[in-house]
Design an enzyme around this catalytic site. Structure first.
Site, mmCIF file in Angstrom:
data_model
loop_
_atom_site.group_PDB
_atom_site.id
_atom_site.type_symbol
_atom_site.label_atom_id
_atom_site.label_comp_id
_atom_site.label_asym_id
_atom_site.label_seq_id
_atom_site.Cartn_x
_atom_site.Cartn_y
_atom_site.Cartn_z
ATOM 1 N N PRO A 173 -16.768 -24.905 14.125
ATOM 2 C CA PRO A 173 -16.152 -24.090 13.095
ATOM 3 C C PRO A 173 -15.579 -24.911 11.941
ATOM 4 C CG PRO A 173 -15.126 -23.719 15.241
ATOM 5 C CD PRO A 173 -15.998 -24.902 15.352
ATOM 6 N N GLU A 174 -16.221 -24.798 10.816
ATOM 7 C CA GLU A 174 -15.634 -25.291 9.579
ATOM 8 C C GLU A 174 -15.245 -24.051 8.793
ATOM 9 O OE1 GLU A 174 -17.871 -28.483 7.751
ATOM 10 O OE2 GLU A 174 -18.732 -29.044 9.682
#
Length: 293
Positions: free
Chosen positions: A19-20
């Site tokens: 997750p960015e």
DNA sequence: CTCCTATCCTGCGAGC
DNA sequence: TGCTCGCAGGATAGGA
């Protein structure tokens, strides 16, 4: 921008759930959809901590302050999601493997750390096998003073705060490589290992370049491409929101076509030169030695 | 102050 | 085929 999606490349070797900013935004939007049905806000009837020791211990204030509260909205700041209520917010970081899912009765899984029971009978589960994630309580008005939120840089999609001049100033006289610099959350938030590599490729800048050696024209390009890759990824992620329920643990994440990430040794999508790999700033990095200088 | 490294943790893939 | 081992990553603490 078309180039970003050009290659028919599979990057499924590693866990795709990293997750960015775009992935976090997709999860936030998915949760927002679940938690506000027909203009009705969800009420937290019970909070169950099944295992309190993730990256940091989940404080009991999460339970004592937020039980019974109405979730008024879902916000994202950097890679954090905030569940807002009148009495404060639930702060969530997905870490590497964090996920939220609707967990019907009987759907309890290993590595579920927290259940949010809603007054309509539904239950949200926070699961994080690798336990790099974080759940915390943010008191009202503490949005900029909470330890996790106090030292964050500007949002990359905020054109007023994040622009070429800002980046140039941040880079000024720095000897640090440009790649770890744009991943530094106090400089600019939301850019992780994948999108840093992709943005540098598109901007034609070597990840090893000393930040202080960045030229003004390159700063313009880099800012532009950071924005482009993030925006494109959010757009791509948006299409998965409809599957949020069914998607379960992988909800909100999407398959992507990358130009350099996880493509070490494979031909450059632009010039066919074998992509080079090295550890930069402690993180695996791939780039094209021809296209990126 | 700046920069770098180790640390946390689990799952998975490479290699024997 | 089954096993071990190394690596992946975000944030942060501590060291140079």
């Amino acid at each position: 921008l078309d180039f970003f999606f050009a290659g028919e490349i599979s990057n499924a070797r590693h866990n795709p759930a990293m997750p960015e900013l775009p992935e976090v935004e997709t999860v936030r939007a998915g949760l927002a959809r679940l938690l506000k049905k027909n203009a009705t806000h969800a009420i937290i009837s019970r909070i169950e901590l099944t295992r309190g020791d993730i990256r940091k211990p989940i404080p009991t204030t999460v339970v004592t302050q937020l039980t019974g509260q109405t979730i008024l909205g879902l916000r994202r700041r950097a890679k954090y999601i905030l569940f807002d209520t009148a009495q404060g917010s639930l702060l969530c970081h997905l870490g590497m493997t964090g996920s939220w899912r609707l967990a019907p009765p009987g759907d309890e899984r290993e590595h579920d750390h927290c259940y949010l029971h809603l007054s309509d009978g539904r239950r949200l589960a926070f699961r994080d096998p690798r336990r790099f994630g974080l759940l915390d309580f943010v008191a009202p008005g503490q949005d900029t003073t909470h330890p996790c939120l106090a030292h964050l840089g500007p949002e990359p999609l905020d054109e007023q705060m994040f622009h070429a001049d800002y980046l140039l100033t941040a880079c000024h006289k720095r000897k640090q490589a440009i790649k770890p610099l744009i991943m530094d959350q106090s400089i600019v938030v939301g850019v992780g290992n994948i999108y840093a590599q992709e943005a540098l490729f598109l901007a034609g800048i070597s990840p090893r370049r000393r930040a202080g050696r960045l030229r003004p024209t390159e700063a313009v390009e880099l800012v532009k491409h950071i924005r482009h890759v993030l925006t494109a990824a959010i757009k791509a992620g948006g299409s998965t929101i409809s599957d949020f329920r069914q998607a379960g643990g992988s909800s909100g994440y999407f398959q992507h076509q990358f130009n350099v990430y996880d493509r070490a040794g494979l031909p450059c999508t632009r010039c066919t030169t074998p992509l080079r790999a090295a550890v930069i700033g402690g993180r695996g990095t791939t780039w094209c030695p021809t296209c990126q200088r």
